[in-house]
Design a protein around this motif. Sequence first.
Motif, short mmCIF file in Angstrom:
data_model
loop_
_atom_site.label_atom_id
_atom_site.label_comp_id
_atom_site.label_asym_id
_atom_site.label_seq_id
_atom_site.Cartn_x
_atom_site.Cartn_y
_atom_site.Cartn_z
N LEU A 37 42.29 43.22 40.66
CA LEU A 37 42.14 44.76 40.04
C LEU A 37 42.49 44.51 38.56
CD1 LEU A 37 42.78 47.00 43.88
CD2 LEU A 37 40.47 46.43 42.54
N SER A 38 42.99 44.55 38.79
CA SER A 38 43.54 44.47 36.75
C SER A 38 43.19 43.36 36.06
CB SER A 38 45.56 44.11 37.07
OG SER A 38 45.27 42.47 36.89
N GLY A 39 42.46 42.74 36.64
CA GLY A 39 41.24 42.48 35.36
C GLY A 39 41.65 41.32 35.15
N ASN A 40 42.69 40.20 36.27
CA ASN A 40 43.03 39.20 34.90
C ASN A 40 42.91 37.90 36.06
OD1 ASN A 40 45.06 40.75 33.76
ND2 ASN A 40 46.27 40.68 34.49
N LEU A 41 41.71 38.02 37.05
CA LEU A 41 41.19 36.90 36.95
C LEU A 41 39.75 37.40 38.49
CD1 LEU A 41 41.60 34.44 39.41
CD2 LEU A 41 42.50 35.31 40.76
N THR A 42 38.99 36.67 37.99
CA THR A 42 37.88 36.78 38.70
C THR A 42 38.06 36.14 39.83
OG1 THR A 42 36.78 36.64 36.44
CG2 THR A 42 35.58 36.41 38.65
N PHE A 65 33.93 43.64 42.65
CA PHE A 65 35.32 43.20 42.42
C PHE A 65 34.69 41.77 41.20
CE2 PHE A 65 34.93 45.47 46.07
CZ PHE A 65 36.76 45.85 46.34
N MET A 66 33.73 41.89 41.06
CA MET A 66 33.63 40.04 40.70
C MET A 66 33.01 40.70 39.14
SD MET A 66 30.91 37.74 42.69
CE MET A 66 31.89 36.37 41.70
N THR A 67 33.37 41.89 38.43
CA THR A 67 32.97 41.83 37.06
C THR A 67 34.27 42.78 36.10
OG1 THR A 67 31.76 44.45 37.84
CG2 THR A 67 30.16 42.11 37.48
N LEU A 68 35.41 42.72 37.54
CA LEU A 68 36.55 43.72 36.51
C LEU A 68 37.17 42.75 35.40
CD1 LEU A 68 38.14 44.27 39.80
CD2 LEU A 68 36.89 46.25 38.24
N ALA A 69 37.39 41.45 35.70
CA ALA A 69 37.87 40.72 34.74
C ALA A 69 37.50 40.82 33.39
CB ALA A 69 37.86 39.22 35.18
#
Length: 78
Positions: free
Chosen positions: A36-41, A68-72
């Motif tokens: 959720l923080s965008g540090n990992l896909t 969830f996959m486009t946050l990083a």
Amino acid sequence: MTLNQRLKQDLKADRYNLGHLAKEASVSRSYLYTILSGNLTPSIHVATCLAMSANKLTNSTSSTPDMFMTLATPEPDK
């Protein structure tokens, strides 16, 4: 509103939190927070589990694996 904020709000309305989402999706809270923080896909499997779990807990169909996959954010080229 970020996905993290929206999930918290939607889950809270049904008396759940991100810990419940992590448990329902069979991932650790720290792994969920990293996503959720965008540090990992996440893998497509994990993203699908998270979306399905979020929809189940919130009685909704609005969460998708793509969310969830486009946050990083990709690292800039050096």
